[in-house]
Design a protein around this motif. Structure first.
Motif, PDB file in Angstrom:
ATOM      1  N   GLY A 197       0.821  -1.203   0.000  1.00  0.00           N
ATOM      2  CA  GLY A 197       0.000   0.000   0.000  1.00  0.00           C
ATOM      3  C   GLY A 197       0.855   1.253   0.000  1.00  0.00           C
ATOM      4  N   GLU A 198       0.196   2.392  -0.136  1.00  0.00           N
ATOM      5  CA  GLU A 198       0.924   3.658  -0.229  1.00  0.00           C
ATOM      6  C   GLU A 198       0.328   4.742   0.664  1.00  0.00           C
ATOM      7  OE1 GLU A 198       0.919   4.724  -4.330  1.00  0.00           O
ATOM      8  OE2 GLU A 198       2.283   3.099  -4.938  1.00  0.00           O
ATOM      9  N   ARG A 199      -0.549   4.387   1.592  1.00  0.00           N
ATOM     10  CA  ARG A 199      -1.172   5.411   2.427  1.00  0.00           C
ATOM     11  C   ARG A 199      -0.135   6.017   3.369  1.00  0.00           C
ATOM     12  NH1 ARG A 199      -6.205   4.878   6.673  1.00  0.00           N
ATOM     13  NH2 ARG A 199      -4.907   3.170   7.453  1.00  0.00           N
ATOM     14  N   PRO A 200       0.014   7.335   3.390  1.00  0.00           N
ATOM     15  CA  PRO A 200       1.016   7.961   4.258  1.00  0.00           C
ATOM     16  C   PRO A 200       0.533   8.053   5.701  1.00  0.00           C
ATOM     17  CG  PRO A 200      -0.151   9.650   3.030  1.00  0.00           C
ATOM     18  CD  PRO A 200      -0.663   8.322   2.525  1.00  0.00           C
ATOM     19  N   PHE A 201       1.468   8.355   6.579  1.00  0.00           N
ATOM     20  CA  PHE A 201       1.166   8.460   8.007  1.00  0.00           C
ATOM     21  C   PHE A 201       0.056   9.469   8.277  1.00  0.00           C
ATOM     22  CE2 PHE A 201       2.097  10.847  11.983  1.00  0.00           C
ATOM     23  CZ  PHE A 201       1.744   9.858  12.887  1.00  0.00           C
ATOM     24  N   GLU A 202       0.077  10.589   7.566  1.00  0.00           N
ATOM     25  CA  GLU A 202      -0.907  11.645   7.823  1.00  0.00           C
ATOM     26  C   GLU A 202      -2.336  11.151   7.624  1.00  0.00           C
ATOM     27  OE1 GLU A 202       2.987  13.169   7.347  1.00  0.00           O
ATOM     28  OE2 GLU A 202       1.793  11.931   5.954  1.00  0.00           O
ATOM     29  N   GLN A 203      -2.539  10.238   6.692  1.00  0.00           N
ATOM     30  CA  GLN A 203      -3.876   9.710   6.436  1.00  0.00           C
ATOM     31  C   GLN A 203      -4.215   8.519   7.331  1.00  0.00           C
ATOM     32  OE1 GLN A 203      -4.393   8.843   2.268  1.00  0.00           O
ATOM     33  NE2 GLN A 203      -3.613  10.842   1.608  1.00  0.00           N
ATOM     34  N   ALA A 204      -3.209   7.951   7.961  1.00  0.00           N
ATOM     35  CA  ALA A 204      -3.418   6.733   8.757  1.00  0.00           C
ATOM     36  C   ALA A 204      -3.421   6.999  10.259  1.00  0.00           C
ATOM     37  CB  ALA A 204      -2.329   5.715   8.428  1.00  0.00           C
ATOM     38  N   GLN A 205      -3.310   8.263  10.676  1.00  0.00           N
ATOM     39  CA  GLN A 205      -3.101   8.561  12.091  1.00  0.00           C
ATOM     40  C   GLN A 205      -4.191   7.997  12.995  1.00  0.00           C
ATOM     41  OE1 GLN A 205      -1.347  12.319  13.573  1.00  0.00           O
ATOM     42  NE2 GLN A 205      -1.435  12.997  11.444  1.00  0.00           N
ATOM     43  N   ASP A 206      -5.449   8.071  12.572  1.00  0.00           N
ATOM     44  CA  ASP A 206      -6.527   7.562  13.429  1.00  0.00           C
ATOM     45  C   ASP A 206      -6.374   6.059  13.662  1.00  0.00           C
ATOM     46  OD1 ASP A 206      -7.580  10.084  13.618  1.00  0.00           O
ATOM     47  OD2 ASP A 206      -9.190   9.750  12.163  1.00  0.00           O
ATOM     48  N   ASP A 207      -6.046   5.324  12.605  1.00  0.00           N
ATOM     49  CA  ASP A 207      -5.844   3.881  12.749  1.00  0.00           C
ATOM     50  C   ASP A 207      -4.616   3.580  13.602  1.00  0.00           C
ATOM     51  OD1 ASP A 207      -8.064   3.159  11.246  1.00  0.00           O
ATOM     52  OD2 ASP A 207      -6.950   3.131   9.360  1.00  0.00           O
ATOM     53  N   VAL A 208      -3.566   4.368  13.427  1.00  0.00           N
ATOM     54  CA  VAL A 208      -2.353   4.161  14.219  1.00  0.00           C
ATOM     55  C   VAL A 208      -2.646   4.406  15.696  1.00  0.00           C
ATOM     56  CG1 VAL A 208       0.016   4.918  14.612  1.00  0.00           C
ATOM     57  CG2 VAL A 208      -0.871   4.798  12.279  1.00  0.00           C
ATOM     58  N   ARG A 209      -3.373   5.476  15.983  1.00  0.00           N
ATOM     59  CA  ARG A 209      -3.712   5.793  17.374  1.00  0.00           C
ATOM     60  C   ARG A 209      -4.555   4.673  17.993  1.00  0.00           C
ATOM     61  NH1 ARG A 209      -3.794  10.510  20.221  1.00  0.00           N
ATOM     62  NH2 ARG A 209      -3.184  11.619  18.324  1.00  0.00           N
ATOM     63  N   ALA A 210      -5.558   4.199  17.254  1.00  0.00           N
ATOM     64  CA  ALA A 210      -6.430   3.146  17.778  1.00  0.00           C
ATOM     65  C   ALA A 210      -5.634   1.879  18.073  1.00  0.00           C
ATOM     66  CB  ALA A 210      -7.552   2.857  16.786  1.00  0.00           C
ATOM     67  N   HIS A 211      -4.712   1.529  17.174  1.00  0.00           N
ATOM     68  CA  HIS A 211      -3.946   0.310  17.411  1.00  0.00           C
ATOM     69  C   HIS A 211      -2.909   0.501  18.504  1.00  0.00           C
ATOM     70  CE1 HIS A 211      -0.854  -2.818  16.734  1.00  0.00           C
ATOM     71  NE2 HIS A 211      -1.934  -3.562  16.603  1.00  0.00           N
ATOM     72  N   LEU A 212      -2.339   1.689  18.617  1.00  0.00           N
ATOM     73  CA  LEU A 212      -1.361   1.917  19.676  1.00  0.00           C
ATOM     74  C   LEU A 212      -2.018   1.783  21.048  1.00  0.00           C
ATOM     75  CD1 LEU A 212       1.521   2.536  20.453  1.00  0.00           C
ATOM     76  CD2 LEU A 212       1.025   4.985  20.205  1.00  0.00           C
ATOM     77  N   LEU A 213      -3.284   2.182  21.173  1.00  0.00           N
ATOM     78  CA  LEU A 213      -4.010   1.967  22.427  1.00  0.00           C
ATOM     79  C   LEU A 213      -4.074   0.478  22.764  1.00  0.00           C
ATOM     80  CD1 LEU A 213      -6.980   4.475  22.030  1.00  0.00           C
ATOM     81  CD2 LEU A 213      -5.250   4.533  23.830  1.00  0.00           C
ATOM     82  N   VAL A 214      -4.420  -0.334  21.765  1.00  0.00           N
ATOM     83  CA  VAL A 214      -4.476  -1.785  21.972  1.00  0.00           C
ATOM     84  C   VAL A 214      -3.090  -2.323  22.321  1.00  0.00           C
ATOM     85  CG1 VAL A 214      -4.951  -4.000  20.848  1.00  0.00           C
ATOM     86  CG2 VAL A 214      -6.454  -2.043  20.431  1.00  0.00           C
ATOM     87  N   TYR A 215      -2.087  -1.847  21.601  1.00  0.00           N
ATOM     88  CA  TYR A 215      -0.712  -2.303  21.803  1.00  0.00           C
ATOM     89  C   TYR A 215      -0.236  -1.983  23.224  1.00  0.00           C
ATOM     90  CZ  TYR A 215       4.362  -2.595  21.056  1.00  0.00           C
ATOM     91  OH  TYR A 215       5.693  -2.905  21.153  1.00  0.00           O
ATOM     92  N   LEU A 216      -0.520  -0.768  23.691  1.00  0.00           N
ATOM     93  CA  LEU A 216      -0.078  -0.373  25.028  1.00  0.00           C
ATOM     94  C   LEU A 216      -0.807  -1.164  26.110  1.00  0.00           C
ATOM     95  CD1 LEU A 216       0.154   3.507  24.543  1.00  0.00           C
ATOM     96  CD2 LEU A 216       2.067   1.901  24.773  1.00  0.00           C
ATOM     97  N   LEU A 217      -2.109  -1.393  25.907  1.00  0.00           N
ATOM     98  CA  LEU A 217      -2.851  -2.189  26.880  1.00  0.00           C
ATOM     99  C   LEU A 217      -2.306  -3.612  26.934  1.00  0.00           C
ATOM    100  CD1 LEU A 217      -5.239  -2.216  28.885  1.00  0.00           C
ATOM    101  CD2 LEU A 217      -6.668  -3.023  26.995  1.00  0.00           C
ATOM    102  N   ASP A 218      -2.035  -4.190  25.768  1.00  0.00           N
ATOM    103  CA  ASP A 218      -1.453  -5.535  25.730  1.00  0.00           C
ATOM    104  C   ASP A 218      -0.088  -5.562  26.414  1.00  0.00           C
ATOM    105  OD1 ASP A 218      -3.555  -6.751  24.474  1.00  0.00           O
ATOM    106  OD2 ASP A 218      -2.686  -6.688  22.471  1.00  0.00           O
ATOM    107  N   TYR A 219       0.690  -4.510  26.198  1.00  0.00           N
ATOM    108  CA  TYR A 219       2.030  -4.439  26.798  1.00  0.00           C
ATOM    109  C   TYR A 219       1.940  -4.441  28.324  1.00  0.00           C
ATOM    110  CZ  TYR A 219       6.461  -2.381  28.301  1.00  0.00           C
ATOM    111  OH  TYR A 219       7.643  -2.129  28.948  1.00  0.00           O
ATOM    112  N   LEU A 220       1.053  -3.620  28.871  1.00  0.00           N
ATOM    113  CA  LEU A 220       0.897  -3.573  30.323  1.00  0.00           C
ATOM    114  C   LEU A 220       0.319  -4.879  30.855  1.00  0.00           C
ATOM    115  CD1 LEU A 220      -0.536   0.039  30.792  1.00  0.00           C
ATOM    116  CD2 LEU A 220       1.742  -0.759  31.451  1.00  0.00           C
ATOM    117  N   ALA A 221      -0.703  -5.392  30.178  1.00  0.00           N
ATOM    118  CA  ALA A 221      -1.344  -6.627  30.640  1.00  0.00           C
ATOM    119  C   ALA A 221      -0.368  -7.793  30.621  1.00  0.00           C
ATOM    120  CB  ALA A 221      -2.561  -6.934  29.773  1.00  0.00           C
ATOM    121  N   GLY A 222       0.476  -7.839  29.610  1.00  0.00           N
ATOM    122  CA  GLY A 222       1.406  -8.950  29.484  1.00  0.00           C
ATOM    123  C   GLY A 222       2.370  -9.067  30.648  1.00  0.00           C
ATOM    124  N   GLN A 223       2.655  -7.951  31.317  1.00  0.00           N
ATOM    125  CA  GLN A 223       3.597  -7.978  32.429  1.00  0.00           C
ATOM    126  C   GLN A 223       3.000  -8.597  33.694  1.00  0.00           C
ATOM    127  OE1 GLN A 223       6.019  -4.295  32.854  1.00  0.00           O
ATOM    128  NE2 GLN A 223       4.945  -3.608  31.019  1.00  0.00           N
TER     129      GLN A 223
END
Length: 319
Positions: free
Chosen positions: A281-307
Motif C-alpha cells: 500500500g501507499e497510504r502515508p502516516f498523515e492519512q493513517a493517524q486515526d488507525d495508528v492511534r487506535a492500534h497503539l491503544l491496543v498495543y499499550l494495553l497488551d504491553y501492560l497486561a502482558g507484564q
C-alpha cells in the motif's frame, strides 16, 4: 447509559478492574479468599464466566464494561461479544496490576477526591454506594474501575505521543499503509480463557490445518471438510486495520506467502490463517493517524497486561 458517561475512555466503557495478587489461602481475611468463597456460593447470575487468577469474572463485570444496566432487563448477549468483553476485562485488570507496580495507580482518597470534583458531590462515598446499587456491582469493583481509568489516563499522557505514533507507523507500516493481504481464515469457537477445552480446540484445528490445502478459489471445497461449527473464509482480501482482529493481523504480518498456516488465539475462538499473496500500500502516516492511534491503544494495553498475565492468568470455567 448516562450514568456511565464519565467512565467512557475514547469509544470504550472502562470495565471493572479489581485485580490483586493472590494471597495465602489459609488467611481467611485475605480479599482474594473472600471473593473466591463468594463465588462458590453465588447465585446463578453471579456464577463465574471465567477466572482471572483466583478471582471470578461474572455477568456483572460484563454488563459494566458494556454499559448494560441489569435493571433494564436487556436480552442475553451474543456469546462472542461476551467472550470479547471477558478478555477485555482481564487485560485491563492485568494492566492495572502492572500500573500499581509502576506506582501509577491512585489510592482510594485520590479516587474519592476525583469523584467529588467530577460528579460535583460533597459525599463521594455516598455516590459510590448509589451508583454501585444502580448498576448492581460491588462498590470496590466500581472504585477499581475508576482506579484503572485514572491510572490509564496518566500512562497514556506519557506514551500516546506524536513521536510514538510516528514510530508505531514506521515499525508496522504494512499494517497501516493500505497493504492488502489475500488470506484464508478458519475460525473454531472456543471458551474464554485458557483451559483444557480451549487447548483441545486448538490441537484439533492445528492438526486439521496442517493436513489440508486451502481451496484455490472461494467456491471450491476443502480437501478435508472442517467441522460444521467452524467458520471458513477462503482467499479473502483484507487490510491491516478495520477488517480483522488485531491479533489475526499480527499473525498475518509474521507470515510470508506460501508459509504453513499460523494458529492463533483470540477472545472467542482459535484461528488458522494462511497468507497467499500480498500487495503493498501507499497510504502515508498523515492519512493513517486515526488507525495508528487506535492500534497503539491496543498495543499499550497488551504491553501492560502482558507484564502481569502470568500472575493473573485468564482461565475458562469448567461446566
Amino acid at each position: 447509559m448516562a450514568m456511565l458517561g464519565w467512565l467512557v475512555l475514547g469509544a470504550e466503557a472502562v470495565p471493572s478492574i479489581w485485580a490483586q495478587g493472590a494471597g495465602d489461602p489459609a488467611d481467611a481475611s485475605n480479599p482474594s479468599n473472600v471473593v473466591e468463597d463468594r463465588a462458590t456460593h453465588a447465585a446463578p447470575e453471579d456464577k463465574p464466566l471465567a477466572m482471572l487468577g483466583r478471582r471470578p469474572l461474572t455477568r456483572q463485570h460484563v454488563d459494566l464494561v458494556l454499559g448494560r444496566n441489569p435493571a433494564l432487563g436487556l436480552p442475553p448477549l451474543d456469546p462472542a461479544v461476551e467472550k470479547a468483553a471477558i478478555a477485555l476485562i482481564a487485560k485491563r485488570m492485568q494492566a492495572l496490576q502492572t500500573l500499581r507496580k509502576l506506582k501509577m495507580a491512585p489510592d482510594r482518597p485520590a479516587i474519592l477526591q476525583w469523584i467529588a470534583r467530577a460528579q460535583q458531590v460533597d459525599a463521594p462515598e455516598d455516590w459510590v454506594q448509589r451508583t454501585s446499587q444502580q448498576w448492581q456491582v460491588d462498590p470496590d469493583t466500581l472504585l477499581e474501575t475508576l482506579e484503572f481509568r485514572l491510572a490509564w489516563e496518566q500512562y497514556l499522557s506519557k506514551h500516546l505521543t506524536e513521536a510514538n505514533l510516528s514510530r508505531h507507523f514506521q515499525n508496522q507500516r504494512s499494517r497501516f499503509d493500505g497493504t492488502r493481504f489475500l488470506i484464508s481464515l478458519v475460525t473454531a469457537p472456543a471458551p474464554a480463557g485458557s483451559g483444557p477445552a480451549r487447548d483441545a480446540v486448538a490441537e484439533q484445528l492445528r492438526d486439521w490445518a496442517q493436513s489440508v490445502t486451502p481451496p484455490v478459489e472461494e467456491s471450491a471445497s476443502w480437501s478435508q471438510p472442517p467441522p460444521a461449527d467452524w467458520h471458513c473464509d477462503v482467499r479473502r482480501w483484507v487490510r491491516g486495520t478495520g477488517e480483522c482482529d488485531p491479533w489475526i493481523v499480527d499473525a498475518i504480518l509474521r507470515l510470508e506467502p506460501g508459509d504453513p498456516p499460523a494458529v492463533i488465539h483470540s477472545a472467542a475462538a482459535v484461528h488458522a490463517v494462511w497468507l497467499h499473496e500480498q500487495q503493498p500500500g501507499e497510504r502515508p502516516f498523515e492519512q493513517a493517524q486515526d488507525d495508528v492511534r487506535a492500534h497503539l491503544l491496543v498495543y499499550l494495553l497488551d504491553y501492560l497486561a502482558g507484564q502481569s498475565a502470568r500472575e493473573l492468568p485468564l482461565q475458562s470455567v469448567s461446566e
